[in-house]
Structures are given as C-alpha cells and as structure tokens.
Design an enzyme around this catalytic site. Structure first.
Site, short mmCIF file in Angstrom:
data_model
loop_
_atom_site.label_atom_id
_atom_site.label_comp_id
_atom_site.label_asym_id
_atom_site.label_seq_id
_atom_site.Cartn_x
_atom_site.Cartn_y
_atom_site.Cartn_z
N GLU A 1 -20.36 11.99 -4.93
CA GLU A 1 -19.60 10.79 -4.57
C GLU A 1 -20.35 9.50 -4.86
OE1 GLU A 1 -16.79 10.76 -0.83
OE2 GLU A 1 -18.69 11.64 -0.31
N LYS B 1 -21.67 14.80 -1.21
CA LYS B 1 -22.28 13.48 -0.97
C LYS B 1 -22.96 12.98 -2.24
CE LYS B 1 -20.71 12.38 1.85
NZ LYS B 1 -19.87 13.05 2.80
N ASN C 1 0.88 -1.17 0.00
CA ASN C 1 0.00 0.00 0.00
C ASN C 1 0.91 1.21 0.00
OD1 ASN C 1 -1.84 2.04 0.62
ND2 ASN C 1 -1.88 1.53 2.80
N LYS D 1 -11.87 4.93 1.02
CA LYS D 1 -12.19 5.60 2.28
C LYS D 1 -11.01 6.38 2.85
CE LYS D 1 -14.87 6.21 5.87
NZ LYS D 1 -16.01 7.12 5.65
#
Ligand code: AGP
Length: 618
Positions: A498, A495, A101, A613
């Site tokens: 997204e 929101k 990662n 996230k």
C-alpha cells in the site's frame, strides 16, 4: 471515496471548507474543488487536479469570498484525474453547482437525453449528468411557477431518475444561502450550529466546529440555510431529526510532533488498545463483557457457527477472529470477503451469527454484505470504529473499537484493535462454553498486559528503521507466518504494498515450497514470523530453505536465542506473551517496517497513490 462538504453561515466559507477538505482528503486526493455562491450571480468555482494545499493557494489568489459554499476532494471513478473532471460541477446553463460522492450508474443514458435537450458536457464524469439533470428540473419548475423550495424539489425529481449511489451537496443561483444535500449509499452528516449549518461526508470534516450532528439515512434529503434545516425523504415525507452530540478531540485529528499520521497512529496503539478494553472485563476477571451485542446469553450460547465479513485489512482481522474463536471458544468460524459474499449464495447454517468488521463503517462492499445477510434473516453484529457510521447504525448490535480517528490511509491502530476485540470475543464465547475459569483469567491478565508490551515493541523503532533502510531498495518481499501468524504475514505484505508500492506476498510458511520459493533470490528478502511453540521448528525449516537459496531473512520472534546461528540476517524481537495477544505484538514491527521503507523510498505515506481510506464504491 471522495469527500464532500458544505457550509452556510456568517463566516468566511472558503477557509472553513478548505479546512474541512484537508480533513477529508483521506477519502480521496486526485483533485479538489470549491464553489461559493454569490448574490445574484453564478457560484464561483475553483478546482484543480491537485491536493487541497494547492487549491487553498488558488482560492486565495482568486480572492474567493462568501459565506455559503460546497467543496469536494475526489477519488476518481469516472474520468481521468484532470481539472475538468474535478468537482464541483456546474450545469451547462450555469444555474446549478453540485459535489458528489458515489457513482451514477445510468449516466450514459442521462447524458444522451440531456444532450438532446440542449445541455452540454465539459467533463467525462458521471456527476455532470446529475448537475444538468437537476438544472433541467429546476428550470421546468420555474416555468411551472414553483418558487418555494425549488432547489430541493429539483434535486428530488432528478434523484428519482438516477440509478447508483450518491452523497451530494447542491447549490443554485438565486438562493445564495441555501444548500441541499441527499444520500443513498454514500455517507452524509449534517452539522447543526448556531447561525451556521454544515454538511459533510463525515464528522471529522467539521473539525470541532459542530458539536451536534444528524446522521442522514439513505433516501433522505436535507435543505439548509444558515439558521435552519429541514430533513425529508426522497418521497417527500418529513423526517424528525435525531441530534447526536459528538465527542471531538482536536488533537486526535492533528499530527502533533509526528511527521505522518501513520507513525502517530502506530505509536498511539498502547492507548487505542487500552481504550478497546476499557470496562470490558467482568468483575471476577475471567471473561470479557460487551454492552451492545443486543443478544441474551441464551441466544449467544445457541450460536453454532459464526461468519466474519470484511475487506482488506479488516478481512485480515476476520482471519484472526477465526483462529481465536475456533481455538478458545471451539465455535466453527467462516470468513468471506464482503464483496464476494454479497454475490454468492453461501449456504449458511440456521444458527449462524454474522459479524462485519469495518474501521470506517462505510465500506460499501461490507455494508451491502451486511444488508444481504440481514435480508436472508441472519443476525449481524459489527466491529467498527467510526461511531454513527452506516454499518454500525444498520447492524443488529456490535462493538465499537474506540480507536479514535484513523487518518492514515494504511490501517494500523484500527487493525490491532479489531484483532484485540476478536480475541476478547473468543474469550467471551469460550467462557460461555468450555473454557475454564483459570484459562479465562490468564487471558484477561494477558489482555491487560498488552499496552505495556506494545510499548516495548515500539521502543525498537530505531532498530526497525535501520533494517528498513537496508532493504528499502528491494522491489519484492515475501512474508511468512504459520497459523495465527499467517494473517499477520498477509497484513505485513499489504501494508508494504500500500504505502511503498513494493510487490509483497504473504504466505503460510510451509506453502512457500509449493510455488513462491521460485521468487527467492538475494534481491527478494523474506520477513518470517517465528514464535516459540510447536510451530517454531517448522518455521525455522522454512527459513533454512530461504537461506539455502541465498535469500535474506528478517525474523520477527519472541525467542531470538533459539534461532540457529547465522540463520537470520536481521532479528526483530517481540516480548514473550500469551498466544491470545501475540499476533498483535507481531503486527507492530511489520507496521514500522513498511512505514520506514516507505519513508526511505520517499513515498507519500499517508496518501498512497490510487487509494482512499473509505471505499464507498463497489
Ligand atoms: C488498510 O490499510 C486498507 N487501506 C484497506 O484494506 C481497508 O482496511 C479496507 O478498505 C476496509 O476498510 P474498512 O475497515 O473501513 O471497512
């Protein structure tokens, strides 16, 4: 971005890793993969440009068995979304398998030099260069006769040549029980069990299996097998592990009866807001109190400017913090995007206190902005949700939101808790300055009424769902609000973007006439937040301008009876409340609206395309 996990123990590693990957999927879901080590043979790898659910089926079909392995869920940076680019990556000599990662910035040079040495590449990723580099050092150590801790040493030597960020889990042929992990810039947590140990990007991956964890710091490396682990630095200095107990509630990370985590988290807000307030009001109930600021009252009184830093939704919370603190505490507040701040030479005044806001506590832009402010000698406090994440561990003090795990990629309950904490801070700083006892007490009462009022707004979910279905076919939305409702308009628009992939813009209502008004047409509805008070009439005028151009208007208001007849096409009511909590109440219907629109458009609500996230790359 990207989730990594490793397990070494006596149980079926595949099922434990796949379970963990499901919980890590919120960090990226472009592809997923798993590798299990075998006795005397190369690790077996199954990977696919697909979700973990599909990977689980493939792993079952492949009858993968073993008690030590690593897994990865990807958010693509280098190389398209494909099976080849999925992790884990195996070195071309088949000896090393690695999940990563982060970003290896000098991978082009590494690839060139490794190719010249005979290593080959089968993916477009930066990670494969690291797998081959570890393999190169592994074989060099072998030819030098080094057998003890050879994998750890090879990883250490390889990382010394790497520029960039990484959280890695690595295995090798010949030591089927061993995993080596290391981190720089990307999170890594060690889970310590009995007869088993784990590694993961965050504690949620452990799913309650590990009660004791060690948060690795940047520049640390861990070597572990089922019975033991050893932590050291990349410079080979030994590190005494600090064990932390984690308070894990399984149901926090499970859907329960909800169809999506986002909806579950929206409905959890009465509780998450209560948790953010617990124990944080003074005995005389006229102010807030915070345990972890690590600053004396005297130092806090000397603060004459505050700078808030954050990204995305957290940046919207920063904007709210500005409104609240300037209004109730009369301290000037600046707000910057973390990503901009870290490269700007912002002239900060001497007594500036810096706050970072980050739900995950791992957002790289915010982490680096925090480090930059600290390097310049400023004290940085934080508002974070994930306990033990890098940002709260590195800052000089701060406040945990206690929202519980937020799994849905679109932030909901974390945002309202951030706004609440910021609002409570305005009370706290205000009472240290000129805010009166009576005003303080009114604010405390308002905060305490918040969970109940949020429940009232949630009771209107069906009405919001109906409105959502009516407008779900539209491809453009405008969100308008004034003063502290402007950040809420921005958040409502974010929101919707997204999770519904609808183009949406948030504006201060009066700014509409300076440009965005050109968008208004019957196919572009406007969501207007118009609350009672001095701005109400001004908002009504803006709504009139929309109506005059045949635009539909959904009004979010606490005074529906004051709206002129026929002005609103739809009304969403929020209860009348103190201004210090009203922005939170106005947020809830916008969360519900975007949720139901996304569902009506059949979007993947919890895992919207292209997003992750926790954004741990620059
Ligand atoms: C919120 O819905 C977003 N997914 C995103 O903007 C997020 O708020 C941002 O990446 C910051 O995350 P953080 O709070 O974990 O730092």
């Amino acid at each position: 971005m990207c989730g990594i996990i490793g397990y070494t123990g006596r149980q079926d590693a595949a099922s434990i890793i796949l379970e963990g990957l499901k919980r890590l999927e919120y960090r990226g879901y472009d592809s997923a993969g798993i590798a299990l080590s075998g006795k005397g043979c190369a690790p077996k790898v199954v990977k696919k440009a697909a979700r973990v659910e599909i990977l689980s089926r493939l792993v079952r079909e492949a009858k993968l068995a073993g008690s030590c392995g690593i897994g990865h869920t990807r958010w693509a940076t280098h190389g398209k979304v494909s099976d080849e680019n999925a992790h884990p990556h195996v070195s071309s000599d088949g000896v090393i398998v690695l999940a990563h990662n982060g970003v290896i910035e000098n991978y082009v040079q590494l690839r060139k030099s490794l190719t010249a040495l005979g290593y080959t590449f089968h993916s477009e990723t930066d990670t494969e260069a690291l797998a081959n580099l570890v393999a190169l050092h592994f074989s060099r150590l072998e030819s030098l006769g080094v057998s003890e801790n050879r994998l750890e040493e090879a990883v250490r030597l390889a990382l010394a040549e790497v520029e960039g960020t990484y959280g890695i889990a690595v295995m090798c042929v010949g030591n089927p029980d061993e995993i080596v992990g290391a981190r720089k810039g990307s999170p890594l947590v060690l889970g310590v069990g009995r007869g088993e140990n784990m590694l993961a990007s965050d504690v949620t991956a452990f799913g309650g299996r590990m009660q004791n964890v060690v948060y690795l710091d940047d520049g640390q490396i861990v070597r572990m097998n089922r019975d033991d682990f050893v932590i050291s630095t990349l410079k080979n200095e030994s590190v005494a592990p600090v064990l932390n107990e984690i308070d894990w509630r399984m149901e926090d990370a499970e859907l329960g009866s909800f169809p999506h985590f986002m909806l579950k988290e929206i409905f959890e807000q009465p509780v998450s807001l209560e948790n953010a307030m617990r124990g944080r009001f003074s005995q005389d109930a006229s102010t807030a109190q915070f345990g972890g600021l690590n600053m004396s009252a005297r130092e806090l009184r000397q603060v004459d400017r505050i700078l808030f830093l954050g990204c995305g939704t957290a940046w919207h919370a920063c904007l709210l913090a500005k409104h609240m603190i300037e209004r109730y505490a009369r301290i000037p507040v600046d707000v910057e995007y973390s990503s901009e701040f870290r490269y700007r030479n912002s002239p900060l005044e001497k007594n500036t206190l810096v706050f970072t806001i980050s739900q995950s506590g791992e957002t790289l832009d915010t982490l680096e902005a925090q480090r930059e402010a600290q390097r310049k000698g400023y004290r940085v406090l934080g508002i974070s949700n994930v306990v033990g994440a890098t940002i709260p561990r590195e800052n000089d003090g701060g406040i945990y939101q206690h929202s519980g795990p937020e799994i849905g990629v679109a932030s909901t309950k974390a945002f309202t808790a951030q706004v609440l904490v910021a609002s409570m801070l305005s009370l706290y700083f205000g009472r240290m300055r000129d805010l009166s006892f009576a005003d303080g007490r009114e604010m405390v009462k308002a905060f305490q009424s918040l969970p109940g009022l949020v429940s009232c707004v949630l009771d209107q979910a069906e009405n919001v769902e109906r409105i959502a279905k009516r407008y779900a076919g539209c491809n453009d939305f405008l969100f308008l609000g004034r003063l502290e409702m402007f950040p809420i308009a921005l958040e409502g628009a974010l929101k919707l973007k997204e999770i519904s992939y609808i183009h949406a813009e948030g504006y201060p209502a009066a700014e509409m006439k300076h440009g965005p008004i050109a968008l208004i047409c019957p196919e572009c509805p406007t969501v207007a937040i118009a609350m009672a008070g001095e701005m109400f009439k001004k908002c009504v005028s803006s709504i009139q301008e929309v109506k005059a151009r045949k635009g539909d208007v959904i009004v979010v208001t606490d005074c529906p009876d004051d709206l002129p007849d026929g002005l609103a096409d739809e009304v969403i009511f929020v209860p009348r409340a103190h201004d210090c909590i009203l922005p939170i109440l106005a947020t809830i219907p916008l969360q519900l609206l975007s949720y139901y629109i996304a569902v009506a458009r059949d979007c993947d609500v919890d895992k919207p395309r292209n997003l992750a996230k926790s954004v741990t790359v620059e």
